[in-house]
Scaffold this active site. Sequence first.
Site, mmCIF file in Angstrom:
data_model
loop_
_atom_site.group_PDB
_atom_site.id
_atom_site.type_symbol
_atom_site.label_atom_id
_atom_site.label_comp_id
_atom_site.label_asym_id
_atom_site.label_seq_id
_atom_site.Cartn_x
_atom_site.Cartn_y
_atom_site.Cartn_z
ATOM 1 N N GLU A 46 0.825 -1.214 0.000
ATOM 2 C CA GLU A 46 0.000 0.000 0.000
ATOM 3 C C GLU A 46 0.859 1.264 0.000
ATOM 4 O O GLU A 46 0.543 2.235 -0.675
ATOM 5 C CB GLU A 46 -0.965 0.012 1.196
ATOM 6 C CG GLU A 46 -2.138 -0.947 1.053
ATOM 7 C CD GLU A 46 -3.001 -0.658 -0.183
ATOM 8 O OE1 GLU A 46 -3.119 0.509 -0.575
ATOM 9 O OE2 GLU A 46 -3.544 -1.621 -0.758
ATOM 10 N N TYR A 127 -7.191 6.475 3.353
ATOM 11 C CA TYR A 127 -7.254 5.413 2.346
ATOM 12 C C TYR A 127 -6.405 4.206 2.781
ATOM 13 O O TYR A 127 -6.867 3.063 2.760
ATOM 14 C CB TYR A 127 -6.753 5.936 0.984
ATOM 15 C CG TYR A 127 -6.701 4.844 -0.053
ATOM 16 C CD1 TYR A 127 -7.825 4.530 -0.811
ATOM 17 C CD2 TYR A 127 -5.541 4.099 -0.258
ATOM 18 C CE1 TYR A 127 -7.804 3.507 -1.740
ATOM 19 C CE2 TYR A 127 -5.503 3.073 -1.180
ATOM 20 C CZ TYR A 127 -6.634 2.786 -1.923
ATOM 21 O OH TYR A 127 -6.603 1.764 -2.831
ATOM 22 N N ASP A 145 -10.431 6.478 -3.042
ATOM 23 C CA ASP A 145 -9.374 7.287 -3.629
ATOM 24 C C ASP A 145 -9.849 7.757 -4.995
ATOM 25 O O ASP A 145 -11.030 7.602 -5.348
ATOM 26 C CB ASP A 145 -8.053 6.504 -3.718
ATOM 27 C CG ASP A 145 -8.119 5.393 -4.768
ATOM 28 O OD1 ASP A 145 -9.228 5.088 -5.271
ATOM 29 O OD2 ASP A 145 -7.057 4.847 -5.106
#
Length: 362
Positions: A46, A127, A145
């Site tokens: 991520e 996020y 997002d």
Amino acid sequence: MGPLPSSPLVARRKAFQAALLGWYRAERRRLPWREKPSLYGTVVSEFMLQQTQVKTVLPFFERWMAALPDFRTLAEAPEGRVLKLWEGLGYYARARNLGKLARALVAMGEIPRAPEAWRALPGVGPYTAAAVTSIAFGVPVACVDGNIVRILARLTANGTKFRDGAAAAKAFAPLAQTLLPSSAVGDHNQAMMELGATVCLRQNPLCASCPVRRFCAARRLGAPSGFPRLGRRAPSRCAVVRIWWESGGKLLLHGASPSGRRLAGLHELPTAEQVGLSPGSAARLPLLARKRRNITRFQITESIHAHPAVPGRRIDGLVWTPLSRLDSIAISGPHRKWIREVLAIPPKQAPEARSSGLRRIR
Ligand code: SF4
């Protein structure tokens, strides 16, 4: 007006979830952090995927996981090693934050599960907190997002003009949350990400092969690319004059302070001001290269000029680095590429040619 969770899509959300999930499970790209999932791999992927495409991330992810396989190893790794492993991915604050996050988790002794607790950790925004906790722990929180805003705006044909992406993400968050299934929330979030990355593209979305096309209002209108409507700020342009000063087999580089915010611990070609020249006088030195790049909303033109190969003096913040050691220090990605290009001038012409500008590169 924002998209209300009372849209027709919400009424058909179970069928939507099933279509999306069925497609994801059959068609998803087989990525290492998905096929061998772990909390650590999810967090690393991520962070790497922020502002960076999957195909760019893949080799970095494999190399990182082999060198720093868990939070503890990362927490104990010197920052120079961490930055070296990140070199070429850009946005180095992510690497430093990943190291800080690992140290924070090791110090806590227990891995938090709540998105709010993750948001308090270095480098973790809403996020990333939603992605990590939904994928690793099944916490029912939706990721929102730019990709997911685009899908939701198209599914609902929402014509609201949003000030920017952040305002749109805020407006669509309730709808994203309402569309979450009661189980497999991590897969649902990843399916939305995958749809945005591979099918519902910014330009020319692949509607004919979209697994949720029958739910899509923008497709029915025949104008999916018109959604979402976002206000755009004009890019700011700026110019940077950089100096190639090579002497006695050494190259002058600027080393950012280890505690600096942007490039901590990384080396770059120095700017004119850093070697004590005005940009105007430096720009009259022979031009070796001119490069353009975009960083966030800035369009930057960087020109590299050859300083005469006179012996170097000590300058605060600058380091004379032997050419033979360039591979062993951390250099920001674009600068390493530019340095390689300049050094590619045939050895018999170097260093004089590089310093005099007899041979130029573009
Ligand atoms: Fe996007 Fe087209 Fe699918 Fe609608 S049908 S969600 S516009 S790819």
